[in-house]
Scaffold this active site. Structure first.
Site, mmCIF file in Angstrom:
data_model
loop_
_atom_site.group_PDB
_atom_site.id
_atom_site.type_symbol
_atom_site.label_atom_id
_atom_site.label_comp_id
_atom_site.label_asym_id
_atom_site.label_seq_id
_atom_site.Cartn_x
_atom_site.Cartn_y
_atom_site.Cartn_z
ATOM 1 N N TRP A 1 8.549 0.297 0.278
ATOM 2 C CA TRP A 1 8.336 -0.098 1.685
ATOM 3 C C TRP A 1 9.589 0.036 2.534
ATOM 4 O O TRP A 1 9.515 -0.025 3.740
ATOM 5 C CB TRP A 1 7.862 -1.562 1.731
ATOM 6 C CG TRP A 1 8.695 -2.438 0.849
ATOM 7 C CD1 TRP A 1 8.409 -2.804 -0.445
ATOM 8 C CD2 TRP A 1 9.987 -2.983 1.138
ATOM 9 N NE1 TRP A 1 9.447 -3.550 -0.968
ATOM 10 C CE2 TRP A 1 10.433 -3.667 -0.013
ATOM 11 C CE3 TRP A 1 10.817 -2.970 2.256
ATOM 12 C CZ2 TRP A 1 11.656 -4.325 -0.090
ATOM 13 C CZ3 TRP A 1 12.051 -3.621 2.193
ATOM 14 C CH2 TRP A 1 12.459 -4.276 1.033
ATOM 15 N N LYS B 1 0.283 6.457 -3.956
ATOM 16 C CA LYS B 1 0.059 5.032 -3.707
ATOM 17 C C LYS B 1 1.290 4.482 -2.995
ATOM 18 O O LYS B 1 2.357 4.328 -3.586
ATOM 19 C CB LYS B 1 -0.150 4.248 -5.008
ATOM 20 C CG LYS B 1 -0.621 2.824 -4.721
ATOM 21 C CD LYS B 1 -0.219 1.817 -5.739
ATOM 22 C CE LYS B 1 1.193 1.368 -5.614
ATOM 23 N NZ LYS B 1 1.495 0.591 -4.387
ATOM 24 N N PRO B 2 1.180 4.178 -1.720
ATOM 25 C CA PRO B 2 2.333 3.613 -1.006
ATOM 26 C C PRO B 2 2.460 2.127 -1.304
ATOM 27 O O PRO B 2 1.553 1.523 -1.870
ATOM 28 C CB PRO B 2 1.956 3.829 0.467
ATOM 29 C CG PRO B 2 0.463 3.768 0.480
ATOM 30 C CD PRO B 2 -0.015 4.300 -0.853
ATOM 31 N N ALA B 3 3.592 1.556 -0.904
ATOM 32 C CA ALA B 3 3.803 0.120 -1.123
ATOM 33 C C ALA B 3 2.771 -0.686 -0.340
ATOM 34 O O ALA B 3 2.364 -0.299 0.761
ATOM 35 C CB ALA B 3 5.207 -0.263 -0.684
ATOM 36 N N GLU C 1 13.522 7.108 -8.814
ATOM 37 C CA GLU C 1 14.680 6.769 -7.980
ATOM 38 C C GLU C 1 14.646 5.251 -7.879
ATOM 39 O O GLU C 1 13.725 4.698 -7.288
ATOM 40 C CB GLU C 1 14.519 7.474 -6.629
ATOM 41 C CG GLU C 1 15.830 7.669 -5.926
ATOM 42 C CD GLU C 1 16.114 6.511 -5.010
ATOM 43 O OE1 GLU C 1 16.820 5.583 -5.465
ATOM 44 O OE2 GLU C 1 15.622 6.525 -3.883
ATOM 45 N N CYS D 1 18.590 1.291 -1.368
ATOM 46 C CA CYS D 1 19.104 1.385 -2.733
ATOM 47 C C CYS D 1 20.548 1.883 -2.736
ATOM 48 O O CYS D 1 21.247 1.712 -3.723
ATOM 49 C CB CYS D 1 18.201 2.268 -3.573
ATOM 50 S SG CYS D 1 17.779 3.779 -2.740
HETATM 51 P P1 ADP Z 1 10.475 -3.620 -4.593
HETATM 52 O O1 ADP Z 1 11.094 -4.724 -5.380
HETATM 53 O O2 ADP Z 1 11.418 -2.788 -3.845
HETATM 54 O O3 ADP Z 1 9.246 -4.006 -3.845
HETATM 55 P P2 ADP Z 1 8.788 -2.452 -6.570
HETATM 56 O O4 ADP Z 1 9.259 -1.648 -7.705
HETATM 57 O O5 ADP Z 1 8.125 -3.749 -6.843
HETATM 58 O O6 ADP Z 1 10.054 -2.589 -5.666
HETATM 59 O O7 ADP Z 1 7.838 -1.605 -5.631
HETATM 60 C C1 ADP Z 1 7.948 -0.246 -5.399
HETATM 61 C C2 ADP Z 1 6.607 0.389 -5.536
HETATM 62 O O8 ADP Z 1 6.154 0.172 -6.864
HETATM 63 C C3 ADP Z 1 5.519 -0.190 -4.633
HETATM 64 O O9 ADP Z 1 4.663 0.849 -4.218
HETATM 65 C C4 ADP Z 1 4.789 -1.133 -5.549
HETATM 66 O O10 ADP Z 1 3.443 -1.331 -5.183
HETATM 67 C C5 ADP Z 1 4.870 -0.367 -6.847
HETATM 68 N N1 ADP Z 1 4.673 -1.207 -8.051
HETATM 69 C C6 ADP Z 1 5.145 -2.447 -8.284
HETATM 70 N N2 ADP Z 1 4.726 -2.882 -9.493
HETATM 71 C C7 ADP Z 1 3.985 -1.898 -10.040
HETATM 72 C C8 ADP Z 1 3.257 -1.724 -11.261
HETATM 73 N N3 ADP Z 1 3.233 -2.666 -12.194
HETATM 74 N N4 ADP Z 1 2.593 -0.559 -11.450
HETATM 75 C C9 ADP Z 1 2.612 0.410 -10.526
HETATM 76 N N5 ADP Z 1 3.287 0.321 -9.371
HETATM 77 C C10 ADP Z 1 3.955 -0.811 -9.110
#
Ligand code: ADP
Length: 475
Positions: free
Chosen positions: A144, A168-170, A244, A278
């Protein structure tokens, strides 16, 4: 969501809210797709790959070039969408849209440079020819904090290479993804070639991406913990992976640097996107002789930064993404203060007036940070600059490298030999030498150690979406 060339709801009809982090208000709702939607999207991408892979690099380049033009045309609209759902000041949002568009243009050009090779053989009757073909269906997961450019940095090269994509976006920033998709669709990307799945719970989507045999490559940007977990699952199925991940950038100011210039650079890069990057500096190592000038310049500039809604004139500090992010920053600052760090400026949640509705933390400078403190090792992802004093170059280099991360590092020095020693000695993928913005679509972006796998942008960025095929021809 956008699947097989059509905008689509979740089968269950479920939706989730998108919040404005400056006010806590709901902007709108979007479909909450689950594993079923991911599967449908992968099927569509797999079907579309059969024809997309036969398009020429020139055809794909033309579409990407059109997408670049459209993104520039719609810059203001995209930037406003970003400020609303992500929070960054509108000026920074415009800069990001430009940066995001740059990847479309760069990969429109690189698409045409997917060169192969011929290799001499020891046998007179043999020829070796190497070519690079698209890897296939790419599953992409994006964060995000840079909600447009992290998409184009993956979708641009994937399309250029001839791959099809499921993104799949955040969950915090689906609207930027939707607007970016509209641009790609209007630019002429054929049905099924790009697919968008929005979801509140990322886990079932991640599971499908890592296990579905039709997915050939996973590309992820996000936290190291999630990246490690996904890379492990994807590796078990021999999928290509690029990641990344997190960083913990050192920012080193040597005695021969101009401490005022360095402090200005430190302020500009540290507080960009409210520290939610990051490559944001997380440890500022300052030589004892530069300490006073550096600290006073940094703290006086930081104390003047205005926090608020990104739409307000003069605001430099937007909200953090959610309440948990504010809690994490507050915890790190409290821990550092309890262990003896001095809070030079900031050091508190911002709750006065309208700020109380959003997720704000005061831009903060800490002095006297040491290895016993959480902030010394943990990524902060917030507006806190921890300053640490050093006296010896070798010691500073060892401290800078003493981290599980290896994404970005910054060095301020006017001694060319020292600059070269640091450039060669730092175990990081991106080094800024007297430079706070060492990124560009033309330059390889990525980390060493636990900061990731592979590179994005640059020549390397295309290679991440290609397989190598070697032909031995007997004549
Ligand atoms: P942040 O701490 O920066 O939010 P995340 O790694 O949690 O970082 O999130 C980055 C992306 O990874 C987002 O799109 C989030 O939805 C996705 N994400 C988080 N957890 C999972 C998971 N268990 N499986 C797949 N995608 C995930």
């Amino acid at each position: 969501m956008f699947i097989a060339g059509a905008w689509s709801e979740a089968k269950s009809g479920a939706e989730f809210g998108v919040l404005n982090p400056a006010t806590g208000e709901e902007i709108t709702t979007v479909p909450d797709g689950g594993q079923e939607a991911a599967k449908r999207a992968i099927d569509a991408a797999h079907a579309a790959f059969q024809s997309w892979k036969h398009t020429t690099a020139y055809q794909r380049a033309e579409i990407l070039r059109r997408a670049y033009d459209l993104m520039i045309e719609r810059k203001e609209h995209l930037a406003r969408t970003m400020t609303e759902e992500q929070g960054k000041p509108i000026k920074a949002a415009r800069t990001e849209v430009q940066y995001g568009a740059d990847y479309l243009l760069w990969f429109a050009e690189e698409a045409k440079r997917n060169y192969g090779e011929t290799i001499p053989s020891a046998r007179a009757d043999q020829r070796f020819i190497v070519l690079h073909q698209p890897v296939g269906v790419v599953a992409a997961i994006t964060p995000w904090n840079y909600p447009v450019s992290m998409i184009t940095r993956k979708v641009g090269p994937a399309l250029a290479a001839g791959c099809t994509v499921v993104l799949k976006p955040a969950e915090a920033t689906p609207l930027c993804a939707i607007e970016t998709f509209k641009i790609l669709i209007d630019a002429g990307v054929p049905d099924g070639v790009i697919n968008l799945v929005t979801a509140l719970d990322p886990k079932p989507i991640g599971e499908e991406f890592c296990t579905n045999p039709k997915v050939r490559k996973l590309t992820f940007t996000g936290s190291t913990a999630v990246g490690r977990m996904l890379a492990g699952k994807a590796a078990a199925n021999m999928k290509r992976v690029s990641c990344e991940l997190g960083g913990h950038a050192p920012f080193m100011v040597f005695k021969d640097a101009d401490p005022v210039h360095a402090a200005k650079g430190a302020q500009a890069v540290k507080f960009l996107n409210t520290g939610q990057a990051c490559i944001s500096p997380n440890r500022m190592y300052v030589h004892k002789s530069a300490e006073d000038a550096f600290l006073s310049t940094l703290s006086s500039r930081v104390s003047k930064l205005k926090a608020g809604s990104g739409f307000e004139e003069g605001v430099a500090i937007g909200p953090l993404v959610n309440p948990a992010a504010v809690d994490k920053v507050a915890r790190q600052v409290e821990d550092a203060a309890a262990k003896g760090a001095e809070i030079v400026t900031g050091g508190k949640r911002l709750t006065e007036g309208d700020l109380g509705r959003g997720y704000f933390y005061a831009p903060t400078v800490l002095h006297g940070v040491d290895p016993s403190m959480d902030i010394y090792r943990e990524e902060t992802f917030g507006p806190v600059a921890p300053v640490i004093t050093f006296e010896d170059e070798e010691e500073a280099l060892a401290l800078a490298n003493d981290t599980e991360y290896g994404l970005a590092a910054y060095v301020y020095t006017r001694d060319i030999t020292r600059a070269m020693r640091m450039f060669e000695g730092l175990e990081f993928g991106i080094i800024g030498i007297n430079d706070i913005n060492p990124t560009s679509a033309a330059a390889p972006f990525g980390g060493w150690k636990n900061s990731g796998l592979g590179r994005e942008g640059a020549r390397e960025g295309l290679g991440e979406y290609l397989e190598t095929k070697m032909g031995g021809f007997s004549i």
